[in-house]
Design a protein around this motif. Structure first.
Motif, short mmCIF file in Angstrom:
data_model
loop_
_atom_site.label_atom_id
_atom_site.label_comp_id
_atom_site.label_asym_id
_atom_site.label_seq_id
_atom_site.Cartn_x
_atom_site.Cartn_y
_atom_site.Cartn_z
N VAL A 182 -4.04 19.05 3.54
CA VAL A 182 -4.16 20.12 2.56
C VAL A 182 -5.25 21.10 2.96
O VAL A 182 -5.02 22.32 3.11
CB VAL A 182 -4.47 19.54 1.16
CG1 VAL A 182 -4.87 20.66 0.18
CG2 VAL A 182 -3.28 18.75 0.62
N THR A 183 -6.45 20.61 3.14
CA THR A 183 -7.59 21.49 3.36
C THR A 183 -7.56 22.14 4.75
O THR A 183 -7.97 23.29 4.91
CB THR A 183 -8.90 20.73 3.17
OG1 THR A 183 -8.93 19.56 4.02
CG2 THR A 183 -9.05 20.27 1.71
N LEU A 184 -7.07 21.41 5.73
CA LEU A 184 -6.94 21.97 7.07
C LEU A 184 -5.98 23.15 7.08
O LEU A 184 -6.25 24.20 7.66
CB LEU A 184 -6.46 20.87 8.02
CG LEU A 184 -6.26 21.21 9.49
CD1 LEU A 184 -7.56 21.69 10.11
CD2 LEU A 184 -5.71 20.00 10.23
N THR A 185 -4.85 22.97 6.41
CA THR A 185 -3.85 24.04 6.37
C THR A 185 -4.34 25.23 5.57
O THR A 185 -4.12 26.39 5.96
CB THR A 185 -2.53 23.51 5.80
OG1 THR A 185 -2.12 22.40 6.58
CG2 THR A 185 -1.45 24.58 5.80
N SER A 186 -5.04 24.98 4.48
CA SER A 186 -5.62 26.08 3.71
C SER A 186 -6.54 26.92 4.59
O SER A 186 -6.50 28.16 4.57
CB SER A 186 -6.41 25.52 2.52
OG SER A 186 -7.10 26.54 1.84
N ALA A 187 -7.36 26.25 5.41
CA ALA A 187 -8.30 26.97 6.26
C ALA A 187 -7.58 27.76 7.35
O ALA A 187 -7.90 28.93 7.59
CB ALA A 187 -9.27 25.98 6.89
N VAL A 188 -6.60 27.15 8.01
CA VAL A 188 -5.90 27.81 9.12
C VAL A 188 -5.07 28.98 8.61
O VAL A 188 -5.06 30.06 9.21
CB VAL A 188 -5.03 26.80 9.89
CG1 VAL A 188 -4.14 27.51 10.90
CG2 VAL A 188 -5.92 25.77 10.60
N ALA A 202 2.86 20.25 1.46
CA ALA A 202 2.76 20.30 0.00
C ALA A 202 1.83 21.44 -0.41
O ALA A 202 2.11 22.18 -1.37
CB ALA A 202 2.26 18.98 -0.55
N TYR A 203 0.72 21.58 0.30
CA TYR A 203 -0.18 22.69 0.03
C TYR A 203 0.51 24.01 0.30
O TYR A 203 0.49 24.93 -0.53
CB TYR A 203 -1.45 22.59 0.88
CG TYR A 203 -2.18 23.91 0.92
CD1 TYR A 203 -3.02 24.29 -0.13
CD2 TYR A 203 -1.98 24.82 1.96
CE1 TYR A 203 -3.64 25.52 -0.14
CE2 TYR A 203 -2.60 26.06 1.96
CZ TYR A 203 -3.43 26.41 0.92
OH TYR A 203 -4.02 27.64 0.90
N PHE A 204 1.12 24.12 1.48
CA PHE A 204 1.65 25.40 1.93
C PHE A 204 2.74 25.92 1.01
O PHE A 204 2.73 27.09 0.63
CB PHE A 204 2.18 25.26 3.36
CG PHE A 204 2.69 26.56 3.92
CD1 PHE A 204 1.81 27.54 4.34
CD2 PHE A 204 4.05 26.82 4.00
CE1 PHE A 204 2.26 28.74 4.85
CE2 PHE A 204 4.52 28.02 4.50
CZ PHE A 204 3.62 28.98 4.93
N GLU A 205 3.68 25.07 0.65
CA GLU A 205 4.80 25.54 -0.17
C GLU A 205 4.34 26.05 -1.53
O GLU A 205 4.88 27.03 -2.04
CB GLU A 205 5.83 24.41 -0.34
CG GLU A 205 6.64 24.13 0.90
CD GLU A 205 7.50 25.31 1.32
OE1 GLU A 205 8.07 25.98 0.46
OE2 GLU A 205 7.59 25.56 2.54
#
Length: 287
Positions: free
Chosen positions: A261-267, A197-200
Motif C-alpha cells: 500500500v504505502t510503497l505504491t502510494s509513494a511511487v 487494493a490501494y491503487f484501484e
C-alpha cells in the motif's frame, strides 16, 4: 544539483529504461540476473523499509480500516499539482503529462497478468475479474489501453510505445516497473495485493484532476480518465475480496500487504508530481 547527484539521476534513469525494456522481452540469463540485482537494489530495498515501518496490525480488519483512512487523508489533501492540472494546465502541458504516462496507458494491465497463478484460487479469481474489466472483457474498443490510444489519436500523438520510452522520466518508468516486480518477482504476492487494493481505490480521486483537465480543454476522448472514476469502485471491492480470500487460505503477512500500500502510494505520487513538474517546466522554457 551537484555533479554526483546528476550522475546518480542519470544512472537511475538508465536503469529504469533498461528494466522497462527487459520487462517486455525474453531476457537472457545474464540480463535476468541484472534485472534481479537492479530490482533488489531499488524496489527490494524500498519494500523492506516499508515492511519495517508498517504498523503491527492485530487483524485484517484493522488493516482495511487503515487503508480507508489513508485514502480519506489523501483525498482531503489534494496536491497543488493536481489543482494546477485540473484548473490551469494548457493543452501542451496536458499533452506532456499524457506522454509521460503513455508507457503505462499503452500497455495497461499487461504487467499484472503474471500475479494470477501466484495466488490461491479465490484470491486469483477476484484479481482476474478486475483484469478482465481492464482488458475490456475481450472487447478491443473498451480495453483501457485502447481508450488511451483514442486519447493519443485525438491529441495528434504517436501510438507507438517505443516512441515514449526514452522521453519518459525515471519516475514514470518506475511506476510501470513497480507493477512488473509486484506481479512477477516480489518474494510474495502479498505486496501486490496491498499495492493494487490501494491503487484501484486511489484512482477514484487521483484521476479527478486528469478528468477535469480533459473536459476543460474540450478533449472528446476523455473516457480513459472518466471511466476509471466509477468502474474502480467495483475494482476496489474486488481487491479487498482478494486480500480476504488470501488471508483466509494462507494467512497474509499484513506488514507485507501494508508495505504494498504505502510503497505504491509513494511511487504513484512521485510519478504524478514529476510528470506535471516536467510539463510546467517545458511550458515555462517555451514562453
Amino acid at each position: 544539483m551537484t555533479a554526483t547527484l546528476e550522475t546518480e539521476a542519470q544512472a537511475l534513469l538508465r536503469d529504469q529504461r533498461r528494466l522497462f525494456r527487459l520487462n517486455r522481452s525474453l531476457p537472457t540469463a545474464e540480463e535476468y540476473g541484472w534485472m534481479r540485482a537492479a530490482e533488489e537494489a531499488w524496489i527490494g530495498r524500498l519494500a523492506a523499509e516499508h515492511v519495517a515501518a508498517a504498523p503491527e496490525f492485530g487483524s485484517l480488519a484493522e488493516l482495511v480500516k487503515a487503508l480507508g483512512e489513508l485514502h480519506a487523508a489523501e483525498q482531503a489533501e489534494v496536491p497543488p499539482s493536481q489543482d494546477y492540472l485540473a484548473l490551469s494546465a494548457t493543452l501542451d502541458e496536458f499533452k506532456t503529462v499524457v506522454a509521460q504516462f503513455a508507457v503505462d496507458g499503452l500497455i495497461e494491465s499487461q504487467p499484472l497478468l503474471p500475479v494470477v497463478p501466484r495466488l490461491p484460487y479465490r484470491s486469483g479469481m477476484a484479481v482476474f475479474r478486475v483484469l478482465i474489466d481492464e482488458l475490456g472483457c475481450g472487447n478491443e474498443d473498451q480495453a483501457h489501453s485502447q481508450l488511451y490510444r483514442d486519447l493519443l489519436t485525438e491529441l495528434g500523438m504517436s501510438l507507438e510505445l517505443e516512441d515514449y520510452i526514452d522521453g519518459t522520466g525515471a519516475a514514470g518508468l518506475a511506476y510501470v516497473n513497480l507493477f512488473h516486480w509486484l506481479a512477477a518477482r516480489a518474494e510474495s504476492p502479498e505486496y501486490f495485493l496491498g499495492a493494487y487494493a490501494y491503487f484501484e481505490a486511489s484512482v477514484l480521486y487521483g484521476f479527478q484532476g486528469f478528468a477535469q483537465a480533459a473536459k476543460r480543454l474540450g478533449i472528446q476522448h476523455h473516457q480513459y480518465f472518466t471511466e476509471h472514476l466509477y468502474i474502480d469502485q467495483y475494482h476496489s471491492r474486488q481487491m479487498r475480496s482478494a486480500i480476504r480470500a488470501y488471508h483466509e487460505e494462507l494467512g497474509a503477512d499484513l506488514a507485507k500487504v501494508w508495505a504494498g500500500v504505502t510503497l505504491t502510494s509513494a511511487v504513484v505520487g512521485e510519478a504524478n508530481e514529476a510528470a506535471i513538474a516536467l510539463a510546467r517546466a517545458r511550458s515555462g522554457a517555451a514562453s
